[in-house]
Design a protein around this motif. Structure first.
Motif, PDB file in Angstrom:
ATOM      1  N   VAL A 173      -9.172  -4.504  11.852  1.00 38.28           N
ATOM      2  CA  VAL A 173      -7.835  -4.140  11.399  1.00 38.28           C
ATOM      3  C   VAL A 173      -7.879  -2.724  10.833  1.00 38.28           C
ATOM      4  O   VAL A 173      -8.923  -2.285  10.337  1.00 38.28           O
ATOM      5  CB  VAL A 173      -7.326  -5.142  10.340  1.00 38.28           C
ATOM      6  CG1 VAL A 173      -8.184  -5.103   9.089  1.00 38.28           C
ATOM      7  CG2 VAL A 173      -5.866  -4.929  10.015  1.00 38.28           C
ATOM      8  N   GLN A 174      -6.762  -2.033  10.931  1.00 35.91           N
ATOM      9  CA  GLN A 174      -6.694  -0.693  10.365  1.00 35.91           C
ATOM     10  C   GLN A 174      -6.477  -0.752   8.860  1.00 35.91           C
ATOM     11  O   GLN A 174      -5.930  -1.742   8.337  1.00 35.91           O
ATOM     12  CB  GLN A 174      -5.571   0.100  11.015  1.00 35.91           C
ATOM     13  CG  GLN A 174      -5.841   0.490  12.458  1.00 35.91           C
ATOM     14  CD  GLN A 174      -4.793   1.443  13.001  1.00 35.91           C
ATOM     15  OE1 GLN A 174      -3.638   1.387  12.602  1.00 35.91           O
ATOM     16  NE2 GLN A 174      -5.211   2.302  13.917  1.00 35.91           N
ATOM     17  N   ALA A 175      -6.896   0.285   8.184  1.00 34.75           N
ATOM     18  CA  ALA A 175      -6.665   0.371   6.744  1.00 34.75           C
ATOM     19  C   ALA A 175      -5.174   0.198   6.445  1.00 34.75           C
ATOM     20  O   ALA A 175      -4.322   0.740   7.155  1.00 34.75           O
ATOM     21  CB  ALA A 175      -7.155   1.709   6.217  1.00 34.75           C
ATOM     22  N   GLY A 207      -3.744  -2.694   6.638  1.00 35.23           N
ATOM     23  CA  GLY A 207      -3.331  -3.901   7.336  1.00 35.23           C
ATOM     24  C   GLY A 207      -3.684  -5.171   6.592  1.00 35.23           C
ATOM     25  O   GLY A 207      -4.185  -5.134   5.458  1.00 35.23           O
ATOM     26  N   PRO A 226     -11.269   0.328   4.040  1.00 36.05           N
ATOM     27  CA  PRO A 226     -12.562   0.343   4.757  1.00 36.05           C
ATOM     28  C   PRO A 226     -13.692  -0.306   3.960  1.00 36.05           C
ATOM     29  O   PRO A 226     -14.574  -0.939   4.544  1.00 36.05           O
ATOM     30  CB  PRO A 226     -12.807   1.833   4.984  1.00 36.05           C
ATOM     31  CG  PRO A 226     -11.432   2.419   5.073  1.00 36.05           C
ATOM     32  CD  PRO A 226     -10.615   1.642   4.072  1.00 36.05           C
ATOM     33  N   THR A 275     -14.804  -3.961   4.453  1.00 42.29           N
ATOM     34  CA  THR A 275     -15.586  -4.361   5.615  1.00 42.29           C
ATOM     35  C   THR A 275     -16.819  -5.141   5.169  1.00 42.29           C
ATOM     36  O   THR A 275     -17.613  -4.654   4.359  1.00 42.29           O
ATOM     37  CB  THR A 275     -16.012  -3.130   6.428  1.00 42.29           C
ATOM     38  OG1 THR A 275     -14.844  -2.506   6.960  1.00 42.29           O
ATOM     39  CG2 THR A 275     -16.939  -3.525   7.560  1.00 42.29           C
ATOM     40  N   VAL A 284     -12.624  -3.080   8.723  1.00 42.37           N
ATOM     41  CA  VAL A 284     -11.429  -2.298   8.427  1.00 42.37           C
ATOM     42  C   VAL A 284     -11.710  -0.846   8.790  1.00 42.37           C
ATOM     43  O   VAL A 284     -12.607  -0.216   8.220  1.00 42.37           O
ATOM     44  CB  VAL A 284     -11.033  -2.412   6.939  1.00 42.37           C
ATOM     45  CG1 VAL A 284      -9.712  -1.673   6.685  1.00 42.37           C
ATOM     46  CG2 VAL A 284     -10.921  -3.872   6.527  1.00 42.37           C
ATOM     47  N   SER A 285     -10.938  -0.344   9.729  1.00 44.72           N
ATOM     48  CA  SER A 285     -11.135   1.031  10.175  1.00 44.72           C
ATOM     49  C   SER A 285     -10.242   1.974   9.380  1.00 44.72           C
ATOM     50  O   SER A 285      -9.143   1.617   8.959  1.00 44.72           O
ATOM     51  CB  SER A 285     -10.834   1.153  11.666  1.00 44.72           C
ATOM     52  OG  SER A 285      -9.484   0.843  11.911  1.00 44.72           O
ATOM     53  N   SER A 286     -10.722   3.187   9.233  1.00 42.67           N
ATOM     54  CA  SER A 286      -9.953   4.174   8.448  1.00 42.67           C
ATOM     55  C   SER A 286      -9.014   4.979   9.326  1.00 42.67           C
ATOM     56  O   SER A 286      -9.038   4.889  10.542  1.00 42.67           O
ATOM     57  CB  SER A 286     -10.905   5.115   7.719  1.00 42.67           C
ATOM     58  OG  SER A 286     -11.770   5.730   8.644  1.00 42.67           O
TER      59      SER A 286
END
Length: 119
Positions: A11-13, A15, A85, A88, A117-119
């Motif tokens: 999921v993106q940051a 989210g 992030p 994670t 969690v991606s930034s």
């Protein structure tokens, strides 16, 4: 006894994700259920726990962003919002379970579900 966790993913940051964990097997009773997490190179830490009457306890990082809930004796959820992030990690569920009368209460762990969690 098995605890089956699900709901992790990428999921993106900012989210949200919702984790679920269901306990099954030869169970007489479950007291506390909870979530813990372990990031690479770090120790496992408490995310949140909930007792059978719904009283919850959170790690400081989880307060205001994560919500633990329990819809019956054997299933626990973790709603995670505003993910960062640094969230994670592999998330593990745990149940404090007794299998029979006069048996000891024991901790049982699920297999873990990865949250990225991606930034």
């Amino acid at each position: 006894v098995q605890l089956q966790a699900s709901g992790g993913g990428l999921v993106q940051a900012g989210g949200s994700l919702r984790l679920s964990c269901a306990a099954s097997g030869s169970i007489l009773d479950i007291s506390d259920m909870g979530w813990y997490r372990q990031a690479p190179g770090k120790q496992r830490e408490l995310v949140a726990t909930i007792d059978r009457i719904g009283s919850a306890n959170y790690g400081d990082f989880a307060k205001g962003r994560f919500t633990i809930s329990r819809d019956n004796a054997n299933t626990v959820y973790l709603q995670m919002n505003s993910l960062k992030p640094e969230d994670t990690a592999v998330y593990y569920c745990k149940g404090v379970i007794v299998r029979a009368l006069y048996a000891a209460w024991e901790d049982y762990w699920g297999q873990g579900t990865l949250v990225t969690v991606s930034s």
